[in-house]
Design a protein around this motif. Structure first.
Motif, mmCIF file in Angstrom:
data_model
loop_
_atom_site.group_PDB
_atom_site.id
_atom_site.type_symbol
_atom_site.label_atom_id
_atom_site.label_comp_id
_atom_site.label_asym_id
_atom_site.label_seq_id
_atom_site.Cartn_x
_atom_site.Cartn_y
_atom_site.Cartn_z
ATOM 1 N N GLN A 1 1.436 4.828 1.190
ATOM 2 C CA GLN A 1 0.954 5.840 2.118
ATOM 3 C C GLN A 1 1.608 7.152 1.702
ATOM 4 O O GLN A 1 2.814 7.219 1.506
ATOM 5 N N GLN B 1 0.866 -1.177 0.000
ATOM 6 C CA GLN B 1 0.000 0.000 0.000
ATOM 7 C C GLN B 1 0.907 1.231 0.000
ATOM 8 O O GLN B 1 1.898 1.264 0.721
ATOM 9 N N GLU C 1 -1.886 9.861 -5.601
ATOM 10 C CA GLU C 1 -0.739 8.960 -5.539
ATOM 11 C C GLU C 1 0.346 9.327 -6.545
ATOM 12 O O GLU C 1 1.530 9.311 -6.225
#
Length: 156
Positions: free
Chosen positions: A34, A32, A41
């Protein structure tokens, strides 16, 4: 709890610290990203030609509005149980000149603190938490290989 030791390998040595381990490739399904919660993103992460590139600025927000941590962009590995056994992490890193305080790698799950291991760069030197590793000075602007082996033992 984990037991750890740090050994700096001279790249001219013929020792291969990966012998005996099974490779578990990093796939999108087991990690994932972060990043600052107010950024898309692609503004803090890219994957091009096999290289994961992450960046963060000191003015960025943390990864969630509720977080009290400093700004971060990181790959969080999911789906594995690191509470027992022997685990190895191997990767390559690059820290641009002028970056300081960046965390290269951390392992959570210590008995008295949040992390068992944290490798950071301060003023161009790779450090174990805040203790400089003298064999790795001037890490700026060059690729380096990081290979960490952790042994987790229950009940210690």
């Amino acid at each position: 709890m984990a037991a750890s030791s740090i050994k700096i390998f001279d790249t001219s040595e013929s020792v291969d610290p990966t012998v005996g381990f099974i490779s578990l490739p990093l796939k999108k399904s087991n990690f994932q990203i972060q990043r600052p919660y107010d950024m898309p993103e692609d503004q803090r992460y890219s994957f091009i030609d096999g290289v994961h590139k992450l960046w963060v600025f000191k003015t960025d927000k943390p990864h969630s509005p509720e977080s009290h941590t400093k700004p971060r962009t990181e790959i969080r590995i999911l789906g594995y149980d690191y509470s027992s056994g022997i685990w190895q992490f191997e990767g390559y890193g690059f820290v641009p000149n002028g970056t300081s305080g960046v965390c290269i790698m951390q392992v959570f799950g210590a008995g008295h603190h949040a992390t068992t291991l944290m490798l950071r760069v301060y003023d161009g030197t790779l450090s174990y938490y805040t203790t400089p590793l003298p064999a790795v000075p001037n890490i700026y602007d060059r690729w380096f290989r990081l290979n960490v082996i952790m042994m987790f033992m229950l009940g210690i």
